[in-house]
Design an enzyme around this catalytic site. Structure first.
Site, PDB file in Angstrom:
ATOM      1  N   ASP A   1       0.186  12.698  14.533  1.00 37.74           N
ATOM      2  CA  ASP A   1      -1.488  13.952  15.371  1.00 37.74           C
ATOM      3  C   ASP A   1      -0.236  14.720  16.062  1.00 37.74           C
ATOM      4  O   ASP A   1       0.058  15.649  16.173  1.00 37.74           O
ATOM      5  CB  ASP A   1      -2.264  12.986  16.228  1.00 37.74           C
ATOM      6  CG  ASP A   1      -2.993  12.203  15.524  1.00 37.74           C
ATOM      7  OD1 ASP A   1      -3.564  12.540  14.371  1.00 37.74           O
ATOM      8  OD2 ASP A   1      -2.996  10.957  15.763  1.00 37.74           O
TER       9      ASP A   1
ATOM     10  N   GLY B   1       0.677  -1.621   0.042  1.00 35.92           N
ATOM     11  CA  GLY B   1      -0.028  -0.093   0.234  1.00 35.92           C
ATOM     12  C   GLY B   1       0.696   1.266  -0.166  1.00 35.92           C
ATOM     13  O   GLY B   1       1.950   1.056  -0.063  1.00 35.92           O
TER      14      GLY B   1
ATOM     15  N   HIS C   1      -7.410   8.249  18.345  1.00 34.50           N
ATOM     16  CA  HIS C   1      -6.605   8.659  16.830  1.00 34.50           C
ATOM     17  C   HIS C   1      -7.936   9.117  16.330  1.00 34.50           C
ATOM     18  O   HIS C   1      -8.556   8.303  15.340  1.00 34.50           O
ATOM     19  CB  HIS C   1      -5.719   7.669  15.932  1.00 34.50           C
ATOM     20  CG  HIS C   1      -5.314   8.166  14.799  1.00 34.50           C
ATOM     21  ND1 HIS C   1      -4.366   9.256  14.480  1.00 34.50           N
ATOM     22  CD2 HIS C   1      -5.568   7.271  13.821  1.00 34.50           C
ATOM     23  CE1 HIS C   1      -5.097   9.488  13.341  1.00 34.50           C
ATOM     24  NE2 HIS C   1      -5.278   9.283  13.079  1.00 34.50           N
TER      25      HIS C   1
ATOM     26  N   ARG D   1       1.411  16.748  13.318  1.00 33.61           N
ATOM     27  CA  ARG D   1       1.481  17.789  13.029  1.00 33.61           C
ATOM     28  C   ARG D   1       1.063  18.608  13.852  1.00 33.61           C
ATOM     29  O   ARG D   1       0.996  20.063  13.552  1.00 33.61           O
ATOM     30  CB  ARG D   1      -0.061  17.249  12.937  1.00 33.61           C
ATOM     31  CG  ARG D   1      -0.386  16.128  11.395  1.00 33.61           C
ATOM     32  CD  ARG D   1      -1.098  15.145  11.496  1.00 33.61           C
ATOM     33  NE  ARG D   1      -1.718  14.438  10.537  1.00 33.61           N
ATOM     34  CZ  ARG D   1      -2.571  13.829   9.854  1.00 33.61           C
ATOM     35  NH1 ARG D   1      -2.711  13.842  11.028  1.00 33.61           N
ATOM     36  NH2 ARG D   1      -2.089  13.106   8.639  1.00 33.61           N
TER      37      ARG D   1
ATOM     38  N   ILE E   1       1.015   4.012   2.411  1.00 34.03           N
ATOM     39  CA  ILE E   1       2.278   3.556   3.624  1.00 34.03           C
ATOM     40  C   ILE E   1       3.273   2.783   3.485  1.00 34.03           C
ATOM     41  O   ILE E   1       4.263   3.751   3.056  1.00 34.03           O
ATOM     42  CB  ILE E   1       1.937   3.659   5.213  1.00 34.03           C
ATOM     43  CG1 ILE E   1       0.304   4.555   4.476  1.00 34.03           C
ATOM     44  CG2 ILE E   1       2.566   3.606   5.659  1.00 34.03           C
ATOM     45  CD1 ILE E   1      -0.490   4.667   6.148  1.00 34.03           C
TER      46      ILE E   1
HETATM   47  P1  NAX Z   1      -3.430   1.484   1.103  1.00 35.00           P
HETATM   48  O1  NAX Z   1      -5.260   1.533   0.961  1.00 35.00           O
HETATM   49  O2  NAX Z   1      -2.475   2.030  -0.090  1.00 35.00           O
HETATM   50  O3  NAX Z   1      -2.943   0.349   1.165  1.00 35.00           O
HETATM   51  C1  NAX Z   1      -3.450  -0.298   2.598  1.00 35.00           C
HETATM   52  C2  NAX Z   1      -3.096  -2.231   2.420  1.00 35.00           C
HETATM   53  O4  NAX Z   1      -3.272  -2.950   3.297  1.00 35.00           O
HETATM   54  C3  NAX Z   1      -3.031  -2.756   0.742  1.00 35.00           C
HETATM   55  O5  NAX Z   1      -1.827  -2.930  -0.100  1.00 35.00           O
HETATM   56  C4  NAX Z   1      -4.133  -4.004   1.062  1.00 35.00           C
HETATM   57  O6  NAX Z   1      -3.997  -5.317  -0.120  1.00 35.00           O
HETATM   58  C5  NAX Z   1      -3.751  -4.322   2.538  1.00 35.00           C
HETATM   59  N1  NAX Z   1      -4.439  -4.960   3.193  1.00 35.00           N
HETATM   60  C6  NAX Z   1      -5.575  -4.435   3.401  1.00 35.00           C
HETATM   61  N2  NAX Z   1      -6.305  -5.684   4.073  1.00 35.00           N
HETATM   62  C7  NAX Z   1      -4.961  -6.664   4.315  1.00 35.00           C
HETATM   63  C8  NAX Z   1      -5.092  -7.783   5.509  1.00 35.00           C
HETATM   64  N3  NAX Z   1      -5.857  -7.950   6.202  1.00 35.00           N
HETATM   65  N4  NAX Z   1      -3.668  -8.112   5.771  1.00 35.00           N
HETATM   66  C9  NAX Z   1      -2.318  -7.711   5.115  1.00 35.00           C
HETATM   67  N5  NAX Z   1      -3.212  -6.368   4.170  1.00 35.00           N
HETATM   68  C10 NAX Z   1      -4.089  -6.135   4.000  1.00 35.00           C
HETATM   69  O7  NAX Z   1      -3.712   2.345   2.620  1.00 35.00           O
HETATM   70  P2  NAX Z   1      -2.708   3.654   3.000  1.00 35.00           P
HETATM   71  O8  NAX Z   1      -2.473   4.423   3.046  1.00 35.00           O
HETATM   72  O9  NAX Z   1      -1.117   2.204   3.003  1.00 35.00           O
HETATM   73  O10 NAX Z   1      -3.257   2.975   4.372  1.00 35.00           O
HETATM   74  C11 NAX Z   1      -3.043   1.948   5.745  1.00 35.00           C
HETATM   75  C12 NAX Z   1      -4.002   2.695   7.037  1.00 35.00           C
HETATM   76  O11 NAX Z   1      -3.380   3.318   7.474  1.00 35.00           O
HETATM   77  C13 NAX Z   1      -5.163   2.679   7.073  1.00 35.00           C
HETATM   78  O12 NAX Z   1      -6.200   1.688   7.773  1.00 35.00           O
HETATM   79  C14 NAX Z   1      -5.641   4.071   7.518  1.00 35.00           C
HETATM   80  O13 NAX Z   1      -6.343   4.324   8.056  1.00 35.00           O
HETATM   81  C15 NAX Z   1      -4.145   3.851   8.341  1.00 35.00           C
HETATM   82  N6  NAX Z   1      -3.623   5.670   8.674  1.00 35.00           N
HETATM   83  C16 NAX Z   1      -3.293   5.110  10.114  1.00 35.00           C
HETATM   84  C17 NAX Z   1      -2.998   7.080  10.495  1.00 35.00           C
HETATM   85  C18 NAX Z   1      -2.862   6.701  10.959  1.00 35.00           C
HETATM   86  O14 NAX Z   1      -2.096   8.329  12.126  1.00 35.00           O
HETATM   87  N7  NAX Z   1      -2.882   6.550  12.940  1.00 35.00           N
HETATM   88  C19 NAX Z   1      -2.382   7.729   9.666  1.00 35.00           C
HETATM   89  C20 NAX Z   1      -2.367   7.219   7.914  1.00 35.00           C
HETATM   90  C21 NAX Z   1      -3.408   6.291   7.468  1.00 35.00           C
HETATM   91  O15 NAX Z   1      -4.643   7.102   7.736  1.00 35.00           O
END
Ligand code: NAX
Length: 329
Positions: free
Chosen positions: A160, A15, A188, A163, A17
């Site tokens: 956070d 993904g 969060h 930021r 991140i």
């Molecule tokens: P992406 O949609 O680009 O990537 C997610 C990846 O996770 C994909 O490759 C997908 O195939 C994989 N995935 C989904 N289900 C899975 C599972 N059961 N096992 C293993 N891999 C799995 O998302 P991305 O932008 O990388 O964000 C990832 C997560 O971070 C999201 O849940 C997002 O909400 C969260 N965040 C958390 C933040 C925080 O401060 N705690 C901030 C940034 C982000 O929003």
């Protein structure tokens, strides 16, 4: 003598991140410039080709500290012998989805991952949940732990904090290195409380340096609480590089004791401090007394504004816990 490699698992490795995170881990930013790493890229079966492509790029980076990679969609294999597990992968929140839908959708992922980590990782594994809703996802993973240390299951609020520090630096016109003691409290989510009352700028109280109470209470707090949404609106995608950087900061501070500012915000299992129910994964200002250990900072004086804000975010986390009670081990 060179150190033996540490194993780091990253879920959601294919993904956004993940892509920003993996190269920094390989470069030594996570565990230090003399610590070799073996990276486990864990993702869904459908993402295995993409992970293999990222591995090619990691190889082509010729990182001296990168001693190996493993790609897997099997959780037992993916978490095998790992020292650090960065749980990034989760379903994103789609249009019209409520927070409760996200909780129910992502919760089971963290049941399976908590069980697999507990069964296969090193006993003193450190876990950071990034995938949202990260506090409650970490709570679910932690609840399935029998062998590993439940106190090592944490969630990310360092983004956070970063930021909030950046907002104070911009407002006061100083480098961010002058900002200290900004603690994020609670969830969060938009209920989080970025506690500016203890923050300092160049060693002086931030409230005095800025001298604008209304700005702190409204614009500052709201900007920090809703920054993720503002980035999605501007970029058309959610925060990726800054989220990866904050994940690096969280683990790097914890594992090496490298702390900028006097304390670091970590969502950790509550020990009942400040009236927060025990066991809830709650963001507190934490100290790192020695590499590998964190402590919730005690004795912070809370005024009525702080107490009300903390009560609100606590209430949200308690209701999230109730919403996933059937997923808790
Ligand atoms: P992406 O949609 O680009 O990537 C997610 C990846 O996770 C994909 O490759 C997908 O195939 C994989 N995935 C989904 N289900 C899975 C599972 N059961 N096992 C293993 N891999 C799995 O998302 P991305 O932008 O990388 O964000 C990832 C997560 O971070 C999201 O849940 C997002 O909400 C969260 N965040 C958390 C933040 C925080 O401060 N705690 C901030 C940034 C982000 O929003």
């Amino acid at each position: 003598m060179s150190k033996s490699p540490m194993r780091v698992a990253v879920t959601g490795a294919a993904g956004n991140i993940g892509y920003a995170l993996l190269f920094r881990i390989a470069a030594g930013d996570l565990l230090g410039p003399d610590q070799p790493v073996i990276i486990h890229l864990v993702d869904l079966p459908v993402a295995m080709d993409a992970c293999n492509g990222v591995v090619m790029e990691l190889q082509d980076g010729a990182f001296p500290l990168l001693h190996g990679t493993k790609v897997s969609s099997d959780l037992d294999e993916g978490f095998g012998d790992v020292d650090i597990a960065l749980l990034v992968g989760a379903r994103p929140r789609g249009p019209g989805m409520l927070r409760s839908d996200l909780l129910r959708g992502n919760g089971p992922i963290f049941t399976a991952q908590g069980q697999a980590i507990d069964a296969n990782a090193n006993e003193d594994v450190r876990v950071l949940v990034v995938g949202n809703p990260c506090n409650t996802n970490a709570l679910i993973a932690k609840s399935h732990v029998k062998r590993t240390n439940p106190l090592n299951y944490t969630a990310m609020t360092r983004l956070d904090q970063n930021r909030a520090m950046a907002q104070l630096a911009v407002k006061s016109g100083v480098p961010v290195a002058e900002i200290a003691n900004v603690g994020i409290w609670g969830n969060h989510s938009p209920t989080m409380f970025p506690n500016y009352f203890d923050a300092t700028i160049g060693g002086k109280p931030a409230t005095e340096v800025i001298g604008d109470d209304a700005w702190f209470a409204s614009e500052f707090t709201k900007t920090v609480q809703t920054r993720g949404k503002a980035i999605i609106n501007a970029r058309g995608k959610s925060s990726a590089a800054s989220a990866a950087s904050a994940a690096i900061d969280h683990i790097n501070s914890w594992m090496t004791g490298n702390v900028t500012g006097d304390f670091v915000s970590m969502a950790v299992p509550s020990d009942g401090s400040y009236g927060v129910p025990e066991g809830l994964i709650f963001s507190f200002p934490c100290a790192i007394p020695e590499p590998g250990k964190y402590e919730i900072v005690k004795g912070i004086e809370l005024n009525d504004v702080s107490k009300a804000a903390i009560a609100k975010t606590t209430e949200e986390l308690v209701s999230e816990r109730e919403a996933v009670s059937d997923l808790l081990g």
